[in-house]
Scaffold this motif. Structure first.
Motif, mmCIF file in Angstrom:
data_model
loop_
_atom_site.group_PDB
_atom_site.id
_atom_site.type_symbol
_atom_site.label_atom_id
_atom_site.label_comp_id
_atom_site.label_asym_id
_atom_site.label_seq_id
_atom_site.Cartn_x
_atom_site.Cartn_y
_atom_site.Cartn_z
ATOM 1 N N GLN A 8 0.871 0.985 5.436
ATOM 2 C CA GLN A 8 1.656 -0.165 5.204
ATOM 3 C C GLN A 8 2.351 -0.810 6.859
ATOM 4 O O GLN A 8 2.640 -1.971 7.001
ATOM 5 C CB GLN A 8 2.961 0.317 4.697
ATOM 6 N N THR A 9 2.465 0.321 7.834
ATOM 7 C CA THR A 9 2.802 -0.206 9.126
ATOM 8 C C THR A 9 1.957 -1.023 9.893
ATOM 9 O O THR A 9 2.225 -1.945 10.355
ATOM 10 C CB THR A 9 3.081 1.331 9.842
ATOM 11 N N GLN B 232 -1.338 -12.022 -2.127
ATOM 12 C CA GLN B 232 -0.059 -11.309 -2.276
ATOM 13 C C GLN B 232 1.020 -12.618 -2.037
ATOM 14 O O GLN B 232 2.296 -12.641 -2.620
ATOM 15 C CB GLN B 232 0.260 -10.114 -1.290
ATOM 16 N N SER B 233 0.791 -13.570 -1.207
ATOM 17 C CA SER B 233 1.822 -14.518 -0.895
ATOM 18 C C SER B 233 1.807 -15.765 -1.945
ATOM 19 O O SER B 233 2.869 -16.189 -1.988
ATOM 20 C CB SER B 233 1.241 -15.205 0.376
ATOM 21 N N TRP C 139 0.864 -1.296 -2.747
ATOM 22 C CA TRP C 139 -0.395 -1.881 -3.851
ATOM 23 C C TRP C 139 -1.597 -2.285 -2.779
ATOM 24 O O TRP C 139 -2.620 -1.758 -2.858
ATOM 25 C CB TRP C 139 0.049 -2.801 -4.540
ATOM 26 N N ILE C 140 -1.085 -2.929 -1.910
ATOM 27 C CA ILE C 140 -2.231 -3.554 -1.012
ATOM 28 C C ILE C 140 -2.807 -2.403 -0.194
ATOM 29 O O ILE C 140 -3.982 -2.319 0.048
ATOM 30 C CB ILE C 140 -1.593 -4.645 0.108
ATOM 31 N N CYS D 109 -6.836 -0.964 -0.037
ATOM 32 C CA CYS D 109 -7.400 -0.889 1.148
ATOM 33 C C CYS D 109 -8.054 0.754 1.170
ATOM 34 O O CYS D 109 -9.034 0.879 1.556
ATOM 35 C CB CYS D 109 -6.664 -1.131 2.308
ATOM 36 N N LEU D 110 -7.233 1.529 0.904
ATOM 37 C CA LEU D 110 -7.671 2.915 1.072
ATOM 38 C C LEU D 110 -9.050 3.289 -0.051
ATOM 39 O O LEU D 110 -10.013 3.791 0.194
ATOM 40 C CB LEU D 110 -6.654 3.796 0.636
ATOM 41 N N THR D 111 -8.652 2.309 -1.174
ATOM 42 C CA THR D 111 -9.686 2.506 -2.274
ATOM 43 C C THR D 111 -10.944 2.019 -1.907
ATOM 44 O O THR D 111 -11.920 2.686 -2.577
ATOM 45 C CB THR D 111 -9.162 1.848 -3.693
ATOM 46 N N ASN D 112 -10.813 0.872 -1.153
ATOM 47 C CA ASN D 112 -12.109 0.364 -0.747
ATOM 48 C C ASN D 112 -13.052 1.457 0.129
ATOM 49 O O ASN D 112 -14.193 1.345 -0.017
ATOM 50 C CB ASN D 112 -11.613 -0.933 0.242
ATOM 51 N N PHE D 113 -12.117 2.001 0.792
ATOM 52 C CA PHE D 113 -13.125 3.021 1.902
ATOM 53 C C PHE D 113 -13.452 4.301 0.922
ATOM 54 O O PHE D 113 -14.634 4.796 0.994
ATOM 55 C CB PHE D 113 -12.426 3.545 3.146
#
Length: 229
Positions: A133-134, A158-159, A170-171, A175-179
């Motif tokens: 998130q950072t 998201q926008s 969620w985003i 991203c972690l799920t993609n990997f």
């Protein structure tokens, strides 16, 4: 498989557990719109609820209404048309991987390990959720031109979508799920393809001949474009 050979495509192995092996069963159970709920096994991969009910984690999620709602929210980032937007990134990575393959020609390699590295890192950061998130905030603040990667597509969604607004968690989770899910899936798929080609005499030569013919006719670029294949 011995049980299936003896008893058929569906075998009951416990009072509330059955094992299946037929393609139709897999489609019925795992296909889109299936009403089968996930087993308790998936709870072992969850955070046991400490991140709260508004988390996004597709693997252990057993609330199928929530699961489908979240899937619909991010789905446009994974359509065939969306993949075309990522093509330049993918081409760059694919070209690099092909170069490495040529450099290692004649050497023994761990195919699974190599192909895990082969999977394209084209979807932004992959770290722990808080750190991710950072990085999302840094990504937004430092981006000076439109990006063509999955993360950029997710942030664009998201926008535009009220459901995703304010949902950096969620985003970062997707991203972690993609990997976590995508890298090994690609490695297994490409590895299986290569193993099958190499184990069948004449198959590799046939593929080379088809590719060379397509290039001579101007039908195939290097690397091939999505629209060409």
């Amino acid at each position: 498989m011995a049980l299936h050979k003896k008893y058929g495509p569906t075998v009951r192995i416990a009072p509330k557990e059955a094992m299946v092996s037929s393609p139709q069963s897999f489609r019925n159970i795992y296909g889109a719109g299936s009403n089968f709920r996930k087993s308790d096994w998936h709870l072992g991969t969850s955070d046991c609820g400490w991140r709260g009910p508004d988390d996004l984690d597709f693997l252990p999620e057993v609330n199928m209404e929530k699961y489908r709602m979240q899937r619909r929210a991010i789905e446009p980032a994974y359509t065939a048309d969306a993949v075309k937007d990522y093509e330049e990134n993918l081409d760059e990575i694919l070209t690099k991987d092909i170069r490495i393959m040529h450099e290692r020609a004649g050497r023994s390699v761990d195919l699974d390990m190599f192909l895990n590295m082969f999977a394209p890192v084209s979807n932004g950061p992959a770290q722990e959720p808080a750190a991710t998130q950072t990085l999302l905030r840094e990504y937004r603040s430092t981006r000076t031109q439109p990006s063509t990667d999955i993360l950029a597509k997710l942030l664009s969604l998201q926008s535009m979508r009220p459901l995703l607004q304010g949902k950096d968690r969620w985003i970062s989770s997707i991203c972690l799920t993609n990997f976590g899910a995508g890298v090994e899936t690609i490695a297994i798929t490409v590895g299986t393809l290569i193993a099958n080609v190499l184990s069948r005499p004449g198959c590799q030569e046939c593929i080379h001949a088809e590719i060379n013919e397509a290039r001579k006719e101007g039908k195939l670029s290097l690397p091939p474009r999505i629209r060409e294949v």
